[in-house]
Design a protein around this motif. Sequence first.
Motif, PDB file in Angstrom:
ATOM      1  N   VAL A  95      -6.568 -39.832   7.168  1.00 31.92           N
ATOM      2  CA  VAL A  95      -6.929 -39.183   8.435  1.00 31.92           C
ATOM      3  C   VAL A  95      -8.292 -39.678   8.912  1.00 31.92           C
ATOM      4  CG1 VAL A  95      -7.516 -36.965   9.517  1.00 31.92           C
ATOM      5  CG2 VAL A  95      -5.490 -37.150   8.044  1.00 31.92           C
ATOM      6  N   ALA A  98      -8.103 -43.042  10.313  1.00 34.67           N
ATOM      7  CA  ALA A  98      -7.468 -43.004  11.636  1.00 34.67           C
ATOM      8  C   ALA A  98      -8.470 -42.548  12.700  1.00 34.67           C
ATOM      9  CB  ALA A  98      -6.247 -42.087  11.619  1.00 34.67           C
ATOM     10  N   LEU A  99      -9.343 -41.624  12.347  1.00 31.83           N
ATOM     11  CA  LEU A  99     -10.368 -41.173  13.299  1.00 31.83           C
ATOM     12  C   LEU A  99     -11.266 -42.333  13.713  1.00 31.83           C
ATOM     13  CD1 LEU A  99     -11.522 -37.801  11.659  1.00 31.83           C
ATOM     14  CD2 LEU A  99      -9.906 -38.112  13.546  1.00 31.83           C
ATOM     15  N   LYS A 108      -8.014 -38.372  21.174  1.00 32.21           N
ATOM     16  CA  LYS A 108      -6.626 -38.289  20.719  1.00 32.21           C
ATOM     17  C   LYS A 108      -6.364 -36.850  20.299  1.00 32.21           C
ATOM     18  CE  LYS A 108      -5.281 -42.859  19.147  1.00 32.21           C
ATOM     19  NZ  LYS A 108      -4.553 -43.571  18.091  1.00 32.21           N
ATOM     20  N   TYR A 110      -4.349 -34.012  17.710  1.00 34.03           N
ATOM     21  CA  TYR A 110      -3.995 -33.899  16.294  1.00 34.03           C
ATOM     22  C   TYR A 110      -2.627 -34.537  16.051  1.00 34.03           C
ATOM     23  CZ  TYR A 110      -7.888 -30.644  15.977  1.00 34.03           C
ATOM     24  OH  TYR A 110      -9.138 -30.091  16.013  1.00 34.03           O
ATOM     25  N   ILE A 113      -2.926 -38.271  15.793  1.00 32.36           N
ATOM     26  CA  ILE A 113      -3.441 -38.698  14.481  1.00 32.36           C
ATOM     27  C   ILE A 113      -2.336 -38.592  13.434  1.00 32.36           C
ATOM     28  CG2 ILE A 113      -5.144 -38.247  12.654  1.00 32.36           C
ATOM     29  CD1 ILE A 113      -6.353 -39.439  15.240  1.00 32.36           C
ATOM     30  N   ASP A 116      -0.233 -41.480  13.893  1.00 28.81           N
ATOM     31  CA  ASP A 116      -0.936 -42.705  13.494  1.00 28.81           C
ATOM     32  C   ASP A 116      -0.869 -42.945  11.985  1.00 28.81           C
ATOM     33  OD1 ASP A 116      -1.604 -43.143  16.140  1.00 28.81           O
ATOM     34  OD2 ASP A 116      -3.721 -42.569  15.908  1.00 28.81           O
ATOM     35  N   VAL A 126      -3.365 -32.412   9.109  1.00 27.33           N
ATOM     36  CA  VAL A 126      -4.305 -33.320   9.771  1.00 27.33           C
ATOM     37  C   VAL A 126      -5.513 -32.520  10.260  1.00 27.33           C
ATOM     38  CG1 VAL A 126      -4.647 -34.701  11.871  1.00 27.33           C
ATOM     39  CG2 VAL A 126      -2.687 -35.146  10.379  1.00 27.33           C
ATOM     40  N   CYS A 141     -14.656 -37.283  14.394  1.00 28.08           N
ATOM     41  CA  CYS A 141     -13.689 -36.194  14.541  1.00 28.08           C
ATOM     42  C   CYS A 141     -13.898 -35.435  15.854  1.00 28.08           C
ATOM     43  CB  CYS A 141     -13.743 -35.261  13.338  1.00 28.08           C
ATOM     44  SG  CYS A 141     -15.365 -34.610  12.956  1.00 28.08           S
ATOM     45  N   VAL A 144     -11.185 -35.738  18.641  1.00 28.73           N
ATOM     46  CA  VAL A 144      -9.856 -35.136  18.528  1.00 28.73           C
ATOM     47  C   VAL A 144      -9.848 -33.820  19.302  1.00 28.73           C
ATOM     48  CG1 VAL A 144      -8.084 -34.268  16.961  1.00 28.73           C
ATOM     49  CG2 VAL A 144      -9.492 -36.233  16.293  1.00 28.73           C
TER      50      VAL A 144
END
Length: 179
Positions: A95, A98-99, A108, A110, A113, A116, A126, A141, A144
């Motif tokens: 995670v 991905a951030l 983006k 949740y 993600i 992703d 997530v 973060c 998000v």
Amino acid sequence: METNKPTLYWSLLMFKDWNFYIASTLKGLVFVGSQNKPIEELFEWARKRFPGSLLVEDDDKLEPYAVEITQYLEGKRKNFTVPVEYAGTQFQLAVWNALCEIPYGQTKSYSDIANDINKPAAVRAVGAAIGANPVLITVPCHRVIGKNGSLTGYRGGFEMKTLLLDLEKRASSEMDVPH
């Protein structure tokens, strides 16, 4: 007696209205605290993640991190090059990685993600992993948001999240203007 507990070096980063604690090991940045929170936030986190580790104030060791974070807060840096030492589960690491792929100035959800990392049903997990991110700002973060575009929880608080998103939006628009 030899110990495998890393020493945690910390410093208070102060820039304009921004005051937060940062910490690293010799391997990389491990903690960026919430805006204007007391040092107990760092100490409590360290007790949980690095029990028994020595905490040493060392502005010199933290300077490379402070410089890049300050450049970011000035709107002069979009990406970080300093090393980060992640301390988390495999899922959390996926995670957090991905951030780091969310472009500066963009957001983006949740669900995005979760998709992703190829775990589309793990939206709540997530969210929990994002909430456990110890390295605010550098692992973004704050980028998000809710699926409907609303601001959602943030360890640093809604004010900090809003300030970071506004900073990126403002800096992105300034960077896009030809000079």
